[in-house]
Design an enzyme around this catalytic site. Structure first.
Site, PDB file in Angstrom:
ATOM      1  N   CYS A   1       0.841  -1.206   0.000  1.00 14.71           N
ATOM      2  CA  CYS A   1       0.000   0.000   0.000  1.00 14.71           C
ATOM      3  C   CYS A   1       0.876   1.255   0.000  1.00 14.71           C
ATOM      4  O   CYS A   1       1.481   1.558  -1.025  1.00 14.71           O
ATOM      5  CB  CYS A   1      -0.982  -0.034   1.161  1.00 14.71           C
ATOM      6  SG  CYS A   1      -2.375   1.114   0.936  1.00 14.71           S
TER       7      CYS A   1
ATOM      8  N   HIS B   1      -3.678  -5.099   0.551  1.00 11.13           N
ATOM      9  CA  HIS B   1      -3.112  -5.470   1.853  1.00 11.13           C
ATOM     10  C   HIS B   1      -3.118  -6.989   2.028  1.00 11.13           C
ATOM     11  O   HIS B   1      -4.042  -7.552   2.630  1.00 11.13           O
ATOM     12  CB  HIS B   1      -3.907  -4.813   2.985  1.00 11.13           C
ATOM     13  CG  HIS B   1      -3.623  -3.367   3.150  1.00 11.13           C
ATOM     14  ND1 HIS B   1      -2.536  -2.897   3.861  1.00 11.13           N
ATOM     15  CD2 HIS B   1      -4.282  -2.270   2.680  1.00 11.13           C
ATOM     16  CE1 HIS B   1      -2.525  -1.573   3.822  1.00 11.13           C
ATOM     17  NE2 HIS B   1      -3.567  -1.170   3.112  1.00 11.13           N
TER      18      HIS B   1
ATOM     19  N   GLU C   1      -1.452  -8.657   4.024  1.00 20.64           N
ATOM     20  CA  GLU C   1      -1.224  -8.990   5.439  1.00 20.64           C
ATOM     21  C   GLU C   1      -2.474  -8.875   6.296  1.00 20.64           C
ATOM     22  O   GLU C   1      -2.463  -9.256   7.471  1.00 20.64           O
ATOM     23  CB  GLU C   1      -0.127  -8.078   6.011  1.00 20.64           C
ATOM     24  CG  GLU C   1      -0.582  -6.715   6.498  1.00 20.64           C
ATOM     25  CD  GLU C   1      -1.013  -5.716   5.424  1.00 20.64           C
ATOM     26  OE1 GLU C   1      -1.332  -4.561   5.776  1.00 20.64           O
ATOM     27  OE2 GLU C   1      -1.036  -6.080   4.226  1.00 20.64           O
TER      28      GLU C   1
END
Length: 242
Positions: free
Chosen positions: A91, A182, A184
């Site tokens: 990001c 994202h 994660e």
């Protein structure tokens, strides 16, 4: 032989490694987390590190006055590419990479992407060390961004796109990647972000509980998909020490 060491730049407390933390440490990677959240300065070089991950944040990639560690972070991303050290920008990290290497970032004219979405990996992703298995397929992701890299660095390979953002994943050189989404993030992270920006979601006509619920329903698939990517990143980092 000592464990491979990965430098992780964290910009804010609610934008950490998420599900990547377990996959990386389980793979035997030593993580050194720096930035304002950890009260540890961003180092000037990548000396002593085998990999670099730069995470997301609410600031823009050139908001140096607001976030004075950003110039050093951009320098590290440039160094990671030049030294062919496995490097991942997530990001804001991807936007910092694009900016550092001569690309351009702007407010997304299609509007923000927030919550559970999907990205389309192209056939150009075939053979990619990190994302090759997703070639020519659609993959679920968590999104939470208002900006986009509308111009990639010269020589970058576009790997994934979405209807709302053309440059969702790209590779620069053989071992550096930027992703606008994202990988994660699971529902707990989405819940934290929604709580931090209820007004912003309201302005987008989104209901925080509904956004989080959609991510939560996809948690098992997200976890399986993106923990595998984290494990592959760990393999790339560790291979240098073999």
């Amino acid at each position: 032989m000592s464990d491979a060491r990965v430098l992780v730049v964290e910009h804010q407390a609610d934008a950490g490694l998420g599900l990547f933390m377990w996959s990386l440490t389980e793979s035997g990677v030593e993580l050194e987390r720096v930035g304002p959240t950890n009260d540890r300065p961003v180092p000037e070089t990548l000396d002593g590190y085998d990999g670099l991950i730069v995470l997301g944040g609410s600031m823009g990639p050139t908001d140096d006055e607001q976030a004075p560690w950003l110039p050093a972070t951009r320098a590290l991303l440039s160094a990671g590419v030049a030294q062919q050290i496995p490097t991942l920008g997530i990001c804001l990290g991807a936007q910092l990479m694009a900016t550092a290497l001569g690309g351009h970032v702007r407010t997304n004219p299609e509007g923000p992407e927030v919550g559970l979405h999907s990205v389309e990996f192209s056939r150009d992703a075939s053979g990619d060390p990190l994302f090759g298995e997703f070639s020519d397929s659609s993959v679920p992701v968590v999104q939470w961004h208002w900006l986009e890299a509308d111009q990639l660095p010269e020589g970058a390979t576009l790997l994934a796109s979405s209807a709302g953002c053309q440059n969702q994943a790209f590779r620069v050189g053989p071992r550096a990647w930027g992703v606008q989404f994202h990988p994660e993030a699971l529902s707990q992270t989405a819940s934290d972000w929604a709580a931090d920006d209820l007004q912003g979601l309201t302005e987008l006509n989104l209901v925080a509980d509904e956004v989080v619920a959609q991510v939560r329903a996809a948690d098992p698939e997200l976890n399986k998909t993106w923990s595998g990517v984290a494990a592959r990143f760990a393999e790339l980092v560790s291979a240098d020490r073999a």
